[in-house]
Design a protein around this motif. Sequence first.
Motif, PDB file in Angstrom:
ATOM      1  N   LEU A 120       6.496   4.031   5.179  1.00  0.00           N
ATOM      2  CA  LEU A 120       5.315   3.935   6.028  1.00  0.00           C
ATOM      3  C   LEU A 120       5.208   5.113   6.988  1.00  0.00           C
ATOM      4  CD1 LEU A 120       5.274   0.142   6.981  1.00  0.00           C
ATOM      5  CD2 LEU A 120       4.280   1.280   4.988  1.00  0.00           C
ATOM      6  N   ASN A 121       6.329   5.742   7.303  1.00  0.00           N
ATOM      7  CA  ASN A 121       6.326   6.907   8.189  1.00  0.00           C
ATOM      8  C   ASN A 121       6.290   8.219   7.408  1.00  0.00           C
ATOM      9  OD1 ASN A 121       8.897   6.400   7.172  1.00  0.00           O
ATOM     10  ND2 ASN A 121       9.965   7.112   9.002  1.00  0.00           N
ATOM     11  N   GLN A 122       5.869   8.138   6.147  1.00  0.00           N
ATOM     12  CA  GLN A 122       5.797   9.318   5.282  1.00  0.00           C
ATOM     13  C   GLN A 122       4.411   9.407   4.652  1.00  0.00           C
ATOM     14  OE1 GLN A 122       8.482  11.392   5.019  1.00  0.00           O
ATOM     15  NE2 GLN A 122       9.477  10.009   6.496  1.00  0.00           N
ATOM     16  N   ASP A 173      16.033   6.496   5.813  1.00  0.00           N
ATOM     17  CA  ASP A 173      15.298   6.628   7.066  1.00  0.00           C
ATOM     18  C   ASP A 173      13.806   6.332   6.915  1.00  0.00           C
ATOM     19  OD1 ASP A 173      17.669   7.366   8.273  1.00  0.00           O
ATOM     20  OD2 ASP A 173      17.303   9.514   8.030  1.00  0.00           O
ATOM     21  N   TRP A 174      13.353   6.059   5.715  1.00  0.00           N
ATOM     22  CA  TRP A 174      11.956   5.705   5.515  1.00  0.00           C
ATOM     23  C   TRP A 174      11.721   4.268   5.974  1.00  0.00           C
ATOM     24  CZ3 TRP A 174       9.839   7.845   0.221  1.00  0.00           C
ATOM     25  CH2 TRP A 174       9.844   9.254   0.267  1.00  0.00           C
ATOM     26  N   GLU A 175      10.652   4.065   6.698  1.00  0.00           N
ATOM     27  CA  GLU A 175      10.337   2.741   7.214  1.00  0.00           C
ATOM     28  C   GLU A 175       9.808   1.821   6.110  1.00  0.00           C
ATOM     29  OE1 GLU A 175       7.664   3.113  10.495  1.00  0.00           O
ATOM     30  OE2 GLU A 175       9.169   4.055  11.793  1.00  0.00           O
ATOM     31  N   HIS A 234       3.513   2.642  -1.560  1.00  0.00           N
ATOM     32  CA  HIS A 234       3.447   3.242  -0.227  1.00  0.00           C
ATOM     33  C   HIS A 234       2.992   2.244   0.831  1.00  0.00           C
ATOM     34  CE1 HIS A 234       1.614   5.864   3.000  1.00  0.00           C
ATOM     35  NE2 HIS A 234       2.854   6.305   2.941  1.00  0.00           N
ATOM     36  N   ARG A 241       7.829  -1.879   5.405  1.00  0.00           N
ATOM     37  CA  ARG A 241       6.852  -2.751   6.047  1.00  0.00           C
ATOM     38  C   ARG A 241       7.474  -4.005   6.634  1.00  0.00           C
ATOM     39  NH1 ARG A 241       1.939  -5.726   2.748  1.00  0.00           N
ATOM     40  NH2 ARG A 241       1.142  -7.007   4.470  1.00  0.00           N
ATOM     41  N   LYS A 274      12.261  -1.699  12.834  1.00  0.00           N
ATOM     42  CA  LYS A 274      12.433  -0.615  11.869  1.00  0.00           C
ATOM     43  C   LYS A 274      13.525   0.369  12.287  1.00  0.00           C
ATOM     44  CE  LYS A 274       7.840  -1.141   9.901  1.00  0.00           C
ATOM     45  NZ  LYS A 274       7.809  -2.561  10.333  1.00  0.00           N
TER      46      LYS A 274
END
Length: 327
Positions: free
Chosen positions: A75-77, A266-268, A70, A270, A275
Amino acid sequence: MAFSLTRRTLFGTGAAGALAAPALLTDFASAQDATEPHGMTNGTTFKTLKLGAAKITVISDGTRMMGNPHEIYGLNQPADAVSKLLTDNFLPAGGFVNGFSPALVDTGNDVVLFDTGFGEAGREMGTGKLVDGLQAAGYTPDQVSVVVITHMHGDHIGGLMTAGKPTFSNARYVAGQVEYDFWKDEARVGTPAENGHKAVLEKVVPLAEKTTFIADGAEVVPGITALAAFGHSPGHMVFRLDSGNKALMLTADTANHYVLSLQRPDWEVRFDMDKVAAIATRRKVFDMIATDRLPFIGYHMPFPAVGFVERSDLGYRFVPATYQFDI
């Protein structure tokens, strides 16, 4: 097996949007598989396949064990969403194996290497195995006629130079103009991108006179076309190989984990510098690959890093190649 030959330009040549500059890339996820046929010599691994008249050899530059997925993916989750997706895919939630896979394309007229791994600086951490892998697969560094750099993060340019001299003594080089201009710029000094700037000065700038700096749609050699795929880095590029009646995409770092980046594009991530642009690029590239049913080689996919994708749920499902290239 017939692969679609629809040729298209994916993206324009303008620079990506505002950038969040990282330190040198060292951490991306993949898992290994033991697909045959492959060769192993002194811990180096390679996989050879045929595409039309071209011979492609994927070489492992090494792997690293990493913790805390994670901290890199999603990172946006919430952290538990990342853990659940890993667990649902029979993967441990607390760590992952990070792999690095340069690819060599022998067209019969040219021997084209895509990316160079970590080089000598990576050997203490178990990477930097590209040259050993080349030799195990029957090639020497001086046989490489073209070196293509998809982007200028450390795990892709580290092997360009060895002991201060070019590793691939007879090669010419190809790299994106946007990428080079960003990393060479003295404006990187004093920012989080300074280490990347220093690496480019050390590894890329000495080769600039032998380098062709390209933009979207450029031909590397006959049958290999560059496509702008910005976001992961300012000038990140992917490449399409056409040979005979078949085609394949080399997607570099467009997606860096076969579950976390493909099932949830769509998950960012690092180390995606822009992004928003990286997410849009992932969808454009893999929508095209899924639509045209093209095979692809992803630098951080499960070794030997070759597979397909199909649309699934919120993103794409990775389908590892098995014997498709042997029949």
